[in-house]
Design a protein around this motif. Sequence first.
Motif, PDB file in Angstrom:
ATOM      1  N   GLU A   1       0.705  -1.113  -0.098  1.00 51.03           N
ATOM      2  CA  GLU A   1       0.120   0.016   0.071  1.00 51.03           C
ATOM      3  C   GLU A   1       0.899   1.360   0.046  1.00 51.03           C
ATOM      4  O   GLU A   1       0.744   2.220   0.847  1.00 51.03           O
ATOM      5  CB  GLU A   1      -0.888  -0.107   1.193  1.00 51.03           C
ATOM      6  CG  GLU A   1      -1.814  -1.281   1.118  1.00 51.03           C
ATOM      7  CD  GLU A   1      -2.348  -1.448   2.548  1.00 51.03           C
ATOM      8  OE1 GLU A   1      -2.526  -0.678   3.290  1.00 51.03           O
ATOM      9  OE2 GLU A   1      -3.048  -2.675   2.497  1.00 51.03           O
ATOM     10  N   ILE A   2       1.836   1.442  -0.943  1.00 50.24           N
ATOM     11  CA  ILE A   2       2.627   2.550  -0.997  1.00 50.24           C
ATOM     12  C   ILE A   2       2.671   3.193  -2.428  1.00 50.24           C
ATOM     13  O   ILE A   2       3.379   3.763  -2.864  1.00 50.24           O
ATOM     14  CB  ILE A   2       3.966   2.564  -0.721  1.00 50.24           C
ATOM     15  CG1 ILE A   2       4.649   1.102  -1.397  1.00 50.24           C
ATOM     16  CG2 ILE A   2       4.320   2.317   0.861  1.00 50.24           C
ATOM     17  CD1 ILE A   2       6.067   0.740  -1.168  1.00 50.24           C
TER      18      ILE A   2
ATOM     19  N   ARG B   1       5.323   6.335  -4.843  1.00 44.86           N
ATOM     20  CA  ARG B   1       5.896   5.648  -5.951  1.00 44.86           C
ATOM     21  C   ARG B   1       7.212   6.408  -6.230  1.00 44.86           C
ATOM     22  O   ARG B   1       8.518   6.036  -6.627  1.00 44.86           O
ATOM     23  CB  ARG B   1       5.097   5.339  -7.105  1.00 44.86           C
ATOM     24  CG  ARG B   1       5.367   4.265  -7.669  1.00 44.86           C
ATOM     25  CD  ARG B   1       4.720   3.948  -9.018  1.00 44.86           C
ATOM     26  NE  ARG B   1       3.575   2.918  -8.815  1.00 44.86           N
ATOM     27  CZ  ARG B   1       2.308   3.243  -8.874  1.00 44.86           C
ATOM     28  NH1 ARG B   1       1.947   4.291  -8.956  1.00 44.86           N
ATOM     29  NH2 ARG B   1       1.549   2.331  -8.865  1.00 44.86           N
TER      30      ARG B   1
ATOM     31  N   LEU C   1      10.795  10.776   2.845  1.00 45.54           N
ATOM     32  CA  LEU C   1       9.798   9.965   3.429  1.00 45.54           C
ATOM     33  C   LEU C   1      10.104  10.210   4.852  1.00 45.54           C
ATOM     34  O   LEU C   1      10.907  10.124   5.470  1.00 45.54           O
ATOM     35  CB  LEU C   1       9.711   8.463   3.077  1.00 45.54           C
ATOM     36  CG  LEU C   1       9.551   8.303   1.384  1.00 45.54           C
ATOM     37  CD1 LEU C   1       9.528   6.698   1.538  1.00 45.54           C
ATOM     38  CD2 LEU C   1       8.080   8.915   1.136  1.00 45.54           C
TER      39      LEU C   1
ATOM     40  N   LEU D   1       7.282   5.237   7.010  1.00 42.43           N
ATOM     41  CA  LEU D   1       7.278   4.709   5.510  1.00 42.43           C
ATOM     42  C   LEU D   1       8.626   4.244   4.993  1.00 42.43           C
ATOM     43  O   LEU D   1       8.651   3.247   4.051  1.00 42.43           O
ATOM     44  CB  LEU D   1       6.617   5.908   4.600  1.00 42.43           C
ATOM     45  CG  LEU D   1       5.311   6.146   4.702  1.00 42.43           C
ATOM     46  CD1 LEU D   1       4.875   7.537   3.771  1.00 42.43           C
ATOM     47  CD2 LEU D   1       4.619   4.942   4.027  1.00 42.43           C
TER      48      LEU D   1
ATOM     49  N   ARG E   1       8.957   0.670   5.603  1.00 41.20           N
ATOM     50  CA  ARG E   1       8.275  -0.150   4.746  1.00 41.20           C
ATOM     51  C   ARG E   1       8.808  -0.310   3.447  1.00 41.20           C
ATOM     52  O   ARG E   1       8.669  -1.445   2.777  1.00 41.20           O
ATOM     53  CB  ARG E   1       6.705   0.556   4.671  1.00 41.20           C
ATOM     54  CG  ARG E   1       5.518  -0.385   4.387  1.00 41.20           C
ATOM     55  CD  ARG E   1       4.471   0.158   4.011  1.00 41.20           C
ATOM     56  NE  ARG E   1       3.592   0.498   5.241  1.00 41.20           N
ATOM     57  CZ  ARG E   1       2.537   1.271   5.264  1.00 41.20           C
ATOM     58  NH1 ARG E   1       1.362   1.216   3.987  1.00 41.20           N
ATOM     59  NH2 ARG E   1       1.801   1.540   6.396  1.00 41.20           N
ATOM     60  N   VAL E   2       9.289   0.741   2.848  1.00 38.25           N
ATOM     61  CA  VAL E   2      10.038   0.870   1.299  1.00 38.25           C
ATOM     62  C   VAL E   2      11.200  -0.130   1.388  1.00 38.25           C
ATOM     63  O   VAL E   2      11.329  -0.873   0.673  1.00 38.25           O
ATOM     64  CB  VAL E   2      10.319   1.878   1.023  1.00 38.25           C
ATOM     65  CG1 VAL E   2      11.264   1.984  -0.209  1.00 38.25           C
ATOM     66  CG2 VAL E   2       9.326   3.428   0.774  1.00 38.25           C
TER      67      VAL E   2
END
Lengths: 272, 358
Positions: A157-158, A162, A169, A173, A176-177
């Motif tokens: 869900e990112i 993109r 960020l 996040l 998460r990346v």
Amino acid sequence: MKDTVAPYTTADGRQIGDVLMDMRGITLRFGGVEAIKDISFDIREGEIRAIIGPNGAGKSSMLNVISGFYNPQDGEVWFRGAKRPPMKPYQVARQGIARTFQNIALFDGMSVLDNIMTGRLTHMKSGLLAQAVWKGRAEREEVENRAVVERIIDFLEIQAIRKTPVGRLPYGLKKRVELARALAAEPKLLLLDEPMAGMNVEEKEDMSRFILDVNDEFGTTIALIEHDMGVVMDLSDRVVVMDYGRKIGDGTPSEVRNNQEVIDAYLGVAHD
Amino acid sequence: MLYREAGDFKTSYAADSQTFPIKFDRWRYWVVLAVAWLVIPFFINDYWANAILVPFLIYAIAAIGLNILTGYCGQVSLGTGGFMAVGAYSVYKLMTSFPDVSILIHVVLAGFITAAVGAAFGLPSLRIKGFYLAVATLAAQFFLVWLFNKVPWFYNYSASGQISAPERFIGNIAVTGAETTPWAQYLICLFFVTLCALLARNLTRGSLGRQWMAIRDMDIAAEIIGVDPLKAKLTAFAVSSFFIGIAGALFFAVYLGAVEVGEAFGIQKSFLVLFMCIIGGLGSIFGSFAGAAFLVLLPVALKVLGVDILGWPSSTVAHLQLVAVGGLIMFFLIKEPHGLAQLWRVAKEKLRMWPFPY
Ligand SMILES: Nc1ncnc2c1ncn2[C@@H]1O[C@H](COP(=O)(O)OP(=O)(O)OP(=O)(O)O)[C@@H](O)[C@H]1O
Ligand SMILES: [Mg+2]
């Protein structure tokens, strides 16, 4: 301490298979400091394996041994049934082991998309010449791998970030990346060093859900280091407990929780 | 109004990763290319060719080369002048040894020879980084210039120690030597610029480019995703030197015609090309062009303004130029490491949003 040998099915119906990674008698020294003392444990196919322990216990060092940053002075690393010779980190990566770092290690000058695309490197085979020409093989490969990456972007869900440069960020996040980049490699074994450190409750819940989904949907074997005991108990199938470089416990979360030595050395301290 | 993504939706990943994602940009690119190829050759004169366009094109190739190494892969090099010299002496030896082979092939071969030399001098980069690597490449610079001065074989035992380009033709058009014309010089350089820019763009847009950038941004993380640092750095040195070698070959054979190595390819050249990358924008092909254009035009513009219009002595203007370049370098290093290319991107970004900034 339980030592299950045969493949089995967990309570929530996931298949746990053979031993994927087997650490045998690992000892790692930095000068006079023994960061890891004669530790053995295994990671089995399909399981979520936690490594816990107080600060400085040697957890990160253990992951660094697995991913080839450190070569242990003693002991053997067995992966997929074969003894592994000393390897460089990039060779380990090519064997299908991906990881994240305790202190985020992303490529700040590149976009989120490009960062995740770097995770596909081990799957991209076109050479210098093919890339110089671009049309044909290199372009086809780029498009195919982009499609895989887009699925991971959707999964985590990112989509919205993109094209954002990673440096801009927020912390949660970035974590998460970094997970997305590791997942892009479609690893056999995924190593996560404190994936939830510094996150708020909501972010931790999201991250826990992603970890469970990765394990469940892709069948990825995961070894993770985590301080939050609640998270560890919820996520993991088996737990290794380390203290001052020694292994003081190994088993299911409930076994570990009731192990007196663990309570003394770790939980006791944590609850002070 | 035209500068919009709206109504220009990407329906495939290939379309999304195009060089110029916005239609207007693509269109402008073709216009620039058409003007460069079809219009300028008919109007070019000796002054424009020799003072501006030919050096601009050649420096653009050199800047693309250095930008791959420094801007994309993060390896600082002060050896550009020396590597240009390798290209120049390679093309000289090839031209004089095999006079029947086309100069186009010689220039490309000079690029390959320089690539091999560059990769060899790139070996220390596996052990040392940053400042120390810069010093090592500086040593390469001095060593190469010394070598070409010292070993007479390289300059065919000529009495002056200089090398001068024999006359060579493509078809029946002279591109080197005394007979050559401004438009022929311009076109052969334009041919190589177009080729090099295309190659550089392709090599930086895919997995190889991402390997270089990964090494630049964080080498530990690069290894963990499977980048072999040895291979990635050496290919960066080789590819970079390939371009720089072509630039050196053209600089000697097409632009100057005759060179003395220390003068043409000294340490000032290394700094000049590095400044082009910094001012134009590290890690950008477009920036390489912008930086080359800027530093080729600056002295010309200052001369016209200072000497011709304001009537200042030319020595004052020369000093002023040094101050201006120094100031700009400091400005860009501190304020905008991505150079003119980034300023341009920001301007476009604003234009894209205009008139609604949110
Ligand atoms: N590269 C190194 N050089 C010297 N000593 C090191 C090195 N890396 C780790 N150590 C030492 O090894 C021990 C274990 O460190 P490690 O980072 O593995 O602990 P950890 O369990 O991950 O702790 P934390 O929970 O704080 O992350 C510590 O005493 C540390 O100081
Ligand atoms: Mg740690």
